[in-house]
Write a protein that holds these residues in place. Structure first.
Motif, mmCIF file in Angstrom:
data_model
loop_
_atom_site.group_PDB
_atom_site.id
_atom_site.type_symbol
_atom_site.label_atom_id
_atom_site.label_comp_id
_atom_site.label_asym_id
_atom_site.label_seq_id
_atom_site.Cartn_x
_atom_site.Cartn_y
_atom_site.Cartn_z
ATOM 1 N N VAL A 16 0.869 -1.175 0.000
ATOM 2 C CA VAL A 16 0.000 0.000 0.000
ATOM 3 C C VAL A 16 0.908 1.227 0.000
ATOM 4 O O VAL A 16 1.941 1.240 0.672
ATOM 5 C CB VAL A 16 -0.908 -0.020 1.254
ATOM 6 N N LYS A 17 0.536 2.229 -0.749
ATOM 7 C CA LYS A 17 1.350 3.446 -0.813
ATOM 8 C C LYS A 17 0.941 4.412 0.299
ATOM 9 O O LYS A 17 -0.171 4.347 0.812
ATOM 10 C CB LYS A 17 1.204 4.101 -2.185
ATOM 11 N N THR A 18 1.847 5.315 0.634
ATOM 12 C CA THR A 18 1.629 6.313 1.672
ATOM 13 C C THR A 18 1.480 7.686 1.033
ATOM 14 O O THR A 18 2.263 8.048 0.139
ATOM 15 C CB THR A 18 2.832 6.331 2.642
ATOM 16 N N ALA A 19 0.497 8.455 1.479
ATOM 17 C CA ALA A 19 0.280 9.802 0.947
ATOM 18 C C ALA A 19 1.415 10.723 1.374
ATOM 19 O O ALA A 19 1.887 10.679 2.515
ATOM 20 C CB ALA A 19 -1.060 10.342 1.424
ATOM 21 N N VAL A 20 1.859 11.555 0.426
ATOM 22 C CA VAL A 20 2.880 12.569 0.674
ATOM 23 C C VAL A 20 2.355 13.901 0.130
ATOM 24 O O VAL A 20 1.566 13.918 -0.819
ATOM 25 C CB VAL A 20 4.228 12.207 0.008
ATOM 26 N N PRO A 21 2.765 15.023 0.702
ATOM 27 C CA PRO A 21 2.240 16.307 0.232
ATOM 28 C C PRO A 21 2.798 16.759 -1.112
ATOM 29 O O PRO A 21 2.175 17.555 -1.817
ATOM 30 C CB PRO A 21 2.634 17.288 1.347
#
Length: 144
Positions: A16-21
């Motif tokens: 699963v990918k992680t949100a980054v700004p």
């Protein structure tokens, strides 16, 4: 106006990918620090936020990056984008659509196991990076 709702990365495939700004897109490669980057046709994946919303009706705890998508879009009908279509994301990044949909993992992803369906094979879109640069959550997306 179409925009970037979220940017997501992971350090290994199948995760699963992680949100980054913010994310750095590299020409001919993909997103810096993302496991799916490389010299191939699926450097970046896009999935419509509207598609994710439908799945969230069944799984409200679903988080950004659950489908291993790099870019969650909003107000962009990804299903109508033909292969070869180009998008400008933010001020400078340009991508070209290279594939629509993909096979779900052999045993089915966690979303398919939980809901009986996975939207990535039908609604996920893949692209290669033609012009690099930095993209920030909230940036606009324009069809070229």
């Amino acid at each position: 106006m179409a925009r970037v709702e979220a940017l997501c990365i992971s350090d290994r495939k199948g995760a699963v990918k992680t949100a980054v700004p913010q994310a750095v897109f590299k020409q001919g490669w993909g997103i810096e620090d993302d496991a799916h980057a490389g010299a191939w046709h699926r450097q970046v994946s896009l999935l419509a936020g509207e598609s994710i919303d439908r799945v969230k009706e069944l799984l409200p705890e679903l988080e950004q990056g659950a489908f291993a998508e790099n870019i969650i879009t909003r107000e962009l009908d990804l299903a109508t984008l033909p292969i070869g279509n180009r998008l400008r994301i933010g001020d400078s990044v340009e991508v070209e659509i290279t594939q629509i949909g993909k096979e779900c993992h052999n045993s089915g992803c966690a979303i398919k196991k939980a809901t009986g369906d996975c939207i990535m094979p039908r609604e996920g879109v893949f692209a290669k990076v033609l012009v690099g640069g930095t993209v920030t959550t909230g940036d606009t997306i324009v069809r070229l």
